[in-house]
Design a protein around this motif. Structure first.
Motif, PDB file in Angstrom:
ATOM      1  N   LYS A 156       0.855  -1.175   0.000  1.00 56.90           N
ATOM      2  CA  LYS A 156       0.000   0.000   0.000  1.00 56.90           C
ATOM      3  C   LYS A 156       0.900   1.237   0.000  1.00 56.90           C
ATOM      4  N   VAL A 157       0.403   2.322  -0.582  1.00 55.98           N
ATOM      5  CA  VAL A 157       1.190   3.556  -0.660  1.00 55.98           C
ATOM      6  C   VAL A 157       0.406   4.701  -0.020  1.00 55.98           C
ATOM      7  N   ALA A 158       1.092   5.440   0.851  1.00 56.50           N
ATOM      8  CA  ALA A 158       0.525   6.658   1.428  1.00 56.50           C
ATOM      9  C   ALA A 158       1.341   7.838   0.940  1.00 56.50           C
ATOM     10  N   GLY A 159       0.691   8.797   0.309  1.00 59.30           N
ATOM     11  CA  GLY A 159       1.373   9.987  -0.193  1.00 59.30           C
ATOM     12  C   GLY A 159       0.731  11.227   0.390  1.00 59.30           C
ATOM     13  N   LEU A 160       1.538  12.092   0.992  1.00 59.99           N
ATOM     14  CA  LEU A 160       0.968  13.313   1.550  1.00 59.99           C
ATOM     15  C   LEU A 160       0.411  14.201   0.447  1.00 59.99           C
ATOM     16  N   LEU A 161       1.196  14.397  -0.620  1.00 60.79           N
ATOM     17  CA  LEU A 161       0.802  15.276  -1.714  1.00 60.79           C
ATOM     18  C   LEU A 161       0.833  14.520  -3.037  1.00 60.79           C
ATOM     19  N   VAL A 162      -0.156  14.761  -3.859  1.00 61.77           N
ATOM     20  CA  VAL A 162      -0.145  14.320  -5.260  1.00 61.77           C
ATOM     21  C   VAL A 162      -0.310  15.568  -6.112  1.00 61.77           C
ATOM     22  N   LYS A 163       0.679  15.814  -6.944  1.00 59.46           N
ATOM     23  CA  LYS A 163       0.669  17.033  -7.759  1.00 59.46           C
ATOM     24  C   LYS A 163       0.034  16.756  -9.128  1.00 59.46           C
ATOM     25  N   ARG A 164      -0.858  17.644  -9.547  1.00 55.27           N
ATOM     26  CA  ARG A 164      -1.468  17.519 -10.877  1.00 55.27           C
ATOM     27  C   ARG A 164      -0.478  18.024 -11.915  1.00 55.27           C
ATOM     28  N   VAL A 165       0.123  17.107 -12.631  1.00 55.46           N
ATOM     29  CA  VAL A 165       1.145  17.473 -13.613  1.00 55.46           C
ATOM     30  C   VAL A 165       0.811  16.843 -14.960  1.00 55.46           C
ATOM     31  N   PRO A 166       1.314  17.431 -16.060  1.00 55.31           N
ATOM     32  CA  PRO A 166       1.120  16.817 -17.369  1.00 55.31           C
ATOM     33  C   PRO A 166       1.851  15.476 -17.439  1.00 55.31           C
ATOM     34  N   HIS A 167       1.346  14.582 -18.257  1.00 54.36           N
ATOM     35  CA  HIS A 167       1.987  13.287 -18.503  1.00 54.36           C
ATOM     36  C   HIS A 167       2.097  12.449 -17.239  1.00 54.36           C
ATOM     37  N   SER A 168       1.081  12.546 -16.384  1.00 53.11           N
ATOM     38  CA  SER A 168       1.072  11.723 -15.182  1.00 53.11           C
ATOM     39  C   SER A 168       0.851  10.268 -15.560  1.00 53.11           C
ATOM     40  N   SER A 169       1.518   9.367 -14.844  1.00 52.72           N
ATOM     41  CA  SER A 169       1.380   7.940 -15.123  1.00 52.72           C
ATOM     42  C   SER A 169       0.180   7.328 -14.402  1.00 52.72           C
ATOM     43  N   ALA A 170      -0.580   8.168 -13.728  1.00 55.81           N
ATOM     44  CA  ALA A 170      -1.775   7.728 -13.004  1.00 55.81           C
ATOM     45  C   ALA A 170      -1.439   6.751 -11.889  1.00 55.81           C
ATOM     46  N   CYS A 171      -0.254   6.883 -11.338  1.00 57.73           N
ATOM     47  CA  CYS A 171       0.142   6.060 -10.190  1.00 57.73           C
ATOM     48  C   CYS A 171      -0.296   6.786  -8.924  1.00 57.73           C
ATOM     49  N   VAL A 172      -1.553   6.581  -8.540  1.00 55.99           N
ATOM     50  CA  VAL A 172      -2.136   7.305  -7.412  1.00 55.99           C
ATOM     51  C   VAL A 172      -1.985   6.470  -6.148  1.00 55.99           C
ATOM     52  N   PRO A 173      -1.459   7.044  -5.078  1.00 56.81           N
ATOM     53  CA  PRO A 173      -1.340   6.296  -3.822  1.00 56.81           C
ATOM     54  C   PRO A 173      -2.693   5.825  -3.308  1.00 56.81           C
ATOM     55  N   ASP A 174      -2.666   4.806  -2.476  1.00 61.06           N
ATOM     56  CA  ASP A 174      -3.894   4.299  -1.871  1.00 61.06           C
ATOM     57  C   ASP A 174      -4.447   5.277  -0.847  1.00 61.06           C
ATOM     58  N   TYR A 175      -3.552   6.022  -0.204  1.00 63.71           N
ATOM     59  CA  TYR A 175      -3.936   7.001   0.802  1.00 63.71           C
ATOM     60  C   TYR A 175      -3.298   8.336   0.435  1.00 63.71           C
ATOM     61  N   VAL A 176      -4.127   9.321   0.113  1.00 64.71           N
ATOM     62  CA  VAL A 176      -3.639  10.619  -0.348  1.00 64.71           C
ATOM     63  C   VAL A 176      -4.061  11.699   0.638  1.00 64.71           C
ATOM     64  N   GLY A 177      -3.095  12.516   1.032  1.00 66.17           N
ATOM     65  CA  GLY A 177      -3.423  13.636   1.893  1.00 66.17           C
ATOM     66  C   GLY A 177      -4.085  14.756   1.127  1.00 66.17           C
ATOM     67  N   PHE A 178      -3.370  15.302   0.147  1.00 71.14           N
ATOM     68  CA  PHE A 178      -3.855  16.448  -0.622  1.00 71.14           C
ATOM     69  C   PHE A 178      -3.470  16.291  -2.088  1.00 71.14           C
ATOM     70  N   GLU A 179      -4.384  16.651  -2.970  1.00 67.59           N
ATOM     71  CA  GLU A 179      -4.055  16.787  -4.391  1.00 67.59           C
ATOM     72  C   GLU A 179      -3.848  18.274  -4.638  1.00 67.59           C
ATOM     73  N   ILE A 180      -2.681  18.646  -5.175  1.00 67.01           N
ATOM     74  CA  ILE A 180      -2.331  20.064  -5.278  1.00 67.01           C
ATOM     75  C   ILE A 180      -2.068  20.471  -6.728  1.00 67.01           C
ATOM     76  N   PRO A 181      -2.138  21.778  -7.016  1.00 69.15           N
ATOM     77  CA  PRO A 181      -1.804  22.266  -8.356  1.00 69.15           C
ATOM     78  C   PRO A 181      -0.330  22.025  -8.670  1.00 69.15           C
ATOM     79  N   ASN A 182       0.007  22.196  -9.932  1.00 71.67           N
ATOM     80  CA  ASN A 182       1.383  21.996 -10.382  1.00 71.67           C
ATOM     81  C   ASN A 182       2.220  23.237 -10.052  1.00 71.67           C
ATOM     82  N   ARG A 183       2.505  23.414  -8.760  1.00 74.35           N
ATOM     83  CA  ARG A 183       3.315  24.528  -8.279  1.00 74.35           C
ATOM     84  C   ARG A 183       4.445  23.948  -7.430  1.00 74.35           C
TER      85      ARG A 183
END
Length: 215
Positions: A156-183
Motif C-alpha cells: 500500500k502507498v501513502a502519499g501526503l501530496l499528489v501534484k497535478r502534472v502533465p503526462h502523469s502515469s496515473a500512479c495514485v497512492p492508496d492514501y492521499v493527503g492532498f491533491e495540489i496544483p502543479n506549483r
C-alpha cells in the motif's frame, strides 16, 4: 478548508486544492525569518497537515488493523510525514482493540542506491510505502516494481501530496493527503536544494527564493 477544497474527498483523491487557490497570506503565520521574501504563500498550514495525517492514520487502521506491516519511507522529502503518520497510527493502536505491529525501514530518493539495498525482509510482508510528494508517478512506479521483486504479500502507498502534472502515469497512492496544483512547494521536509526543510507549513516558493537558493 471549504474555500480551497472541492466536494470530492475520497480515499484516493484526498483533499483537492484547486488550481486557482491563492493560498494563505504569509502574514497570518509564523515562519523562519531567514525565508522572508522567499515564499509566495502558505498553501497548507501545519495544523491542517496534522489533522489530515490523523485521518489517513484512521483509514490505514480501518484497512490494515491487526496486520503486521513494514513501513518503507522514501527519503528525504517523506521523512516528516512518515514520522507523524506512524506516530498517529501508534496513538490509535494504543486506544483501540485493533493494532498494527510496525517495523520501520528507510528507502532513499535515489533509486540507484535503492537498487543495491537488500530488501529481502519484505518477502511475505505487508508493506506501507510512505512518500512526501508524487508528481508524474514515474519514480513511484519504478520503486514499486523494485519492491515487488522481493515478494511482499501486499503493498500500500501513502502519499501526503499528489501534484497535478502533465503526462502523469496515473500512479495514485492508496492514501492521499492532498491533491495540489502543479506549483513548486516546499516545507514540512520538502526542500529546494536542501533549503526549507525546517519550514513547518507547506508553502509555494517565490521566484526570488528559487534564484536565491539555486545551485
Amino acid at each position: 478548508m471549504a474555500e480551497f477544497a472541492v466536494q470530492s474527498e475520497g480515499r484516493s483523491e484526498g483533499i483537492v486544492i484547486k488550481d486557482d487557490w491563492p493560498g494563505y497570506s504569509l502574514d497570518l503565520f509564523s515562519y523562519p525569518a531567514h525565508y522572508s521574501g522567499d515564499l509566495d504563500c502558505v498553501i497548507i498550514p501545519h495544523g491542517v497537515i496534522m489533522d489530515r495525517t490523523e485521518r489517513l492514520a484512521r483509514n490505514i487502521m480501518d484497512d490494515l488493523g491487526n496486520h503486521a506491516i513494514v513501513v518503507l519511507c522514501v527519503l528525504k522529502g517523506g521523512y516528516q510525514f512518515c514520522a507523524d503518520l506512524v506516530d498517529r497510527i501508534k496513538d490509535l493502536s494504543h486506544n483501540s482493540n485493533r493494532t498494527i505491529p510496525m517495523t520501520n525501514d528507510e528507502s532513499t530518493e535515489d533509486l540507484h542506491i535503492l537498487g543495491g539495498e537488500d530488501l529481502s525482509l519484505l518477502a511475505g510482508k505487508n508493506v506501507l510505502v510512505v512518500e512526501g510528494i508524487v508528481g508524474t508517478g514515474k519514480t513511484m512506479k519504478t520503486l514499486l516494481k523494485h519492491v515487488e521483486a522481493f515478494g511482499p504479500k501486499m503493498i500500500k502507498v501513502a502519499g501526503l501530496l499528489v501534484k497535478r502534472v502533465p503526462h502523469s502515469s496515473a500512479c495514485v497512492p492508496d492514501y492521499v493527503g492532498f491533491e495540489i496544483p502543479n506549483r513548486f512547494v516546499v516545507g514540512y521536509a520538502l526542500d529546494y536544494n536542501e533549503y526549507f526543510r525546517d519550514l513547518s507549513h507547506i508553502c509555494v516558493i517565490s521566484d526570488t527564493g528559487k534564484m536565491k537558493y539555486k545551485i
